[in-house]
Design an enzyme around this catalytic site. Structure first.
Site, PDB file in Angstrom:
ATOM      1  N   GLU A 244       3.905   1.309  -5.500  1.00  0.00           N
ATOM      2  CA  GLU A 244       4.749   1.829  -4.428  1.00  0.00           C
ATOM      3  C   GLU A 244       5.344   0.648  -3.669  1.00  0.00           C
ATOM      4  O   GLU A 244       4.628  -0.292  -3.316  1.00  0.00           O
ATOM      5  CB  GLU A 244       3.937   2.698  -3.469  1.00  0.00           C
ATOM      6  CG  GLU A 244       3.469   4.002  -4.086  1.00  0.00           C
ATOM      7  CD  GLU A 244       2.897   4.955  -3.055  1.00  0.00           C
ATOM      8  OE1 GLU A 244       3.112   4.728  -1.840  1.00  0.00           O
ATOM      9  OE2 GLU A 244       2.241   5.942  -3.458  1.00  0.00           O
TER      10      GLU A 244
ATOM     11  N   GLY B 162       0.836  -1.181   0.000  1.00  0.00           N
ATOM     12  CA  GLY B 162       0.000   0.000   0.000  1.00  0.00           C
ATOM     13  C   GLY B 162       0.875   1.237   0.000  1.00  0.00           C
ATOM     14  O   GLY B 162       1.913   1.283  -0.656  1.00  0.00           O
ATOM     15  N   CYS B 163       0.480   2.273   0.735  1.00  0.00           N
ATOM     16  CA  CYS B 163       1.316   3.465   0.854  1.00  0.00           C
ATOM     17  C   CYS B 163       2.648   3.071   1.488  1.00  0.00           C
ATOM     18  O   CYS B 163       2.680   2.430   2.538  1.00  0.00           O
ATOM     19  CB  CYS B 163       0.618   4.517   1.713  1.00  0.00           C
ATOM     20  SG  CYS B 163       1.607   6.000   1.998  1.00  0.00           S
ATOM     21  N   PHE B 164       3.750   3.461   0.854  1.00  0.00           N
ATOM     22  CA  PHE B 164       5.053   2.948   1.298  1.00  0.00           C
ATOM     23  C   PHE B 164       5.579   3.567   2.588  1.00  0.00           C
ATOM     24  O   PHE B 164       6.529   3.063   3.177  1.00  0.00           O
ATOM     25  CB  PHE B 164       6.113   3.059   0.201  1.00  0.00           C
ATOM     26  CG  PHE B 164       6.163   4.348  -0.583  1.00  0.00           C
ATOM     27  CD1 PHE B 164       5.830   5.573  -0.018  1.00  0.00           C
ATOM     28  CD2 PHE B 164       6.584   4.334  -1.908  1.00  0.00           C
ATOM     29  CE1 PHE B 164       5.903   6.751  -0.744  1.00  0.00           C
ATOM     30  CE2 PHE B 164       6.660   5.509  -2.653  1.00  0.00           C
ATOM     31  CZ  PHE B 164       6.315   6.716  -2.072  1.00  0.00           C
ATOM     32  N   TRP B 165       4.989   4.647   3.078  1.00  0.00           N
ATOM     33  CA  TRP B 165       5.502   5.298   4.285  1.00  0.00           C
ATOM     34  C   TRP B 165       5.464   4.372   5.503  1.00  0.00           C
ATOM     35  O   TRP B 165       6.451   4.201   6.207  1.00  0.00           O
ATOM     36  CB  TRP B 165       4.710   6.553   4.591  1.00  0.00           C
ATOM     37  CG  TRP B 165       4.822   7.639   3.580  1.00  0.00           C
ATOM     38  CD1 TRP B 165       5.799   7.791   2.630  1.00  0.00           C
ATOM     39  CD2 TRP B 165       3.914   8.727   3.400  1.00  0.00           C
ATOM     40  NE1 TRP B 165       5.558   8.904   1.876  1.00  0.00           N
ATOM     41  CE2 TRP B 165       4.415   9.505   2.321  1.00  0.00           C
ATOM     42  CE3 TRP B 165       2.737   9.126   4.041  1.00  0.00           C
ATOM     43  CZ2 TRP B 165       3.757  10.671   1.882  1.00  0.00           C
ATOM     44  CZ3 TRP B 165       2.100  10.280   3.608  1.00  0.00           C
ATOM     45  CH2 TRP B 165       2.602  11.031   2.539  1.00  0.00           C
TER      46      TRP B 165
END
Length: 383
Positions: A269, A225-228
């Protein structure tokens, strides 16, 4: 004792002494060369170079014994490990920029003691400090000076400022970050300088499993998902020495974040993880990735492995591609491990397993984004 050159003139004696000194110097150099060169091959110069102390440079994996203590009244947030033995990629983010600069150029075994380094917020910018006449402030902003105290925080059109001084006629406002100008007292010893991984795509050389490079460190990559959030989870794992976020599995070279968000480049991502297999196994990294995937808000958009091939259709849902969940294996052993773990989990996860492809680094502002935003990246952190 017989004096050298006794009975000769001063000029002759000086010449004789100079000649003897040169011979002794050459003899000394030969002794040093023989003691350094391996006995089995006196011409193996590369072996000699490896026996010299290694100098750290950007990109190396370095291990240091570290002690950071705040200077002055600075009270730090516990965002990274400040003491003990730590290993990281020099110039690869995490920890303080001042720490990377300090280690750069040191040799194995070198130590420094009580060196002041920036705490990560930079120095105070004098242009962000202003002395404001009370009359002007009272007329324009209707400031209640009776309630104004040193340390009071004010919101001025999306900018937070702090009152740092008050006089009878004026007061001083500081718009610098609260921790600007703060510093650590740093003592460290450089324990080791090692080569980083050099291969980041799928490797077919079974003789170099599992790391498939000259480095002892391995590479893994995941789409979560969002890589953060995924990157922060791996940064906290013992044995992980470096991370990068970026884009992979697409059809366009060197995509930007805007390109990826458009969906047209077909990139996902992803998080690239560099780790020491003696400290953390690939199996543990896969399990950690599955934990993040299961709790990710984009989980419903993940793509099952092989679903496209079974349907015989291309995936046209561009938005789900950016945030799909995937394990990107770099070697056969990684593929086998991932398959085994997913088979054991049953239908609990929606995640694909795919061969690692070219990984493009995301923009600098995306790297270690949550650490920069104030979330702890200390090893074994759980909160």
């Amino acid at each position: 004792m017989i004096s050298v050159g006794a009975g000769f003139s001063a000029d002759v004696r000086e010449t004789m002494l100079h000649t003897i000194a040169k011979k002794e110097e050459r003899k000394s150099n030969k002794v040093v060369e023989k003691s350094v060169l391996p006995k089995n091959n006196l011409r193996d110069v590369s072996q000699v170079r490896r026996q010299k102390r290694t100098r750290a440079q950007m990109g190396d994996v370095v291990t240091v014994d570290l002690e950071l203590t705040p200077e002055g009244s600075f009270v730090p947030e516990p965002l990274f490990d400040t003491s003990g033995r730590v290993t990281f990629i020099l110039g690869g983010g995490n920890y303080l920029p001042g720490l990377h600069s300090l280690v750069d150029g040191m040799h194995e075994g070198d130590s420094v003691s009580k060196v002041s380094i920036d705490a990560g917020w930079g120095q105070k910018n004098p242009d962000l400090i202003a002395r404001v006449p009370k009359q002007l402030a009272g007329d324009k902003f209707q400031v209640n000076f009776d309630a104004l105290q040193v340390g009071t925080q004010l919101d001025l059109k999306r900018m937070k400022v702090v009152v740092t001084e008050i006089t009878d006629t004026d007061f001083v406002l500081d718009a610098n970050p609260p921790m600007a100008g703060s510093s650590y007292n740093c003592s460290l010893t450089l324990i080791a300088v090692e080569s980083p991984p050099t291969s980041f795509e799928y490797n077919t050389d079974e003789n170099k499993e599992p790391c498939h490079s000259e480095s002892k460190y391995c590479v893994a990559s995941f789409g979560l998902g969002c890589f953060w959030g995924g990157e922060l989870a791996f940064m906290r794992e013992q044995g992980v020495v470096g991370t990068k976020v970026g884009y992979t599995q697409g059809i366009v070279a060197d995509p930007t974040y805007e390109d990826v968000c458009s969906g047209r480049t077909k990139h996902t991502e992803a998080v690239l993880v560099m780790y020491d297999p003696k400290q953390v196994s690939y199996e543990r990294l896969v399990e950690l990735a599955l934990e993040k995937a299961l709790n990710d808000s984009y989980r419903v958009n993940a793509i099952m492995k092989g679903a496209q091939q079974q349907d015989g259709e291309d995936d046209d849902d561009d938005e789900t591609i950016q945030y799909r969940h995937a394990i990107y294996y770099h070697t056969e052993s990684q593929e086998e491990t991932a398959e085994r773990i997913l088979a054991r989990a049953g239908d609990k996860y929606e995640i694909e397993i795919r061969k690692a492809a070219i990984f493009y680094h995301a923009e600098d502002y995306h790297q270690q984004y949550l650490l920069k935003g104030g979330q702890s990246a200390r090893k074994n952190e759980k909160t």
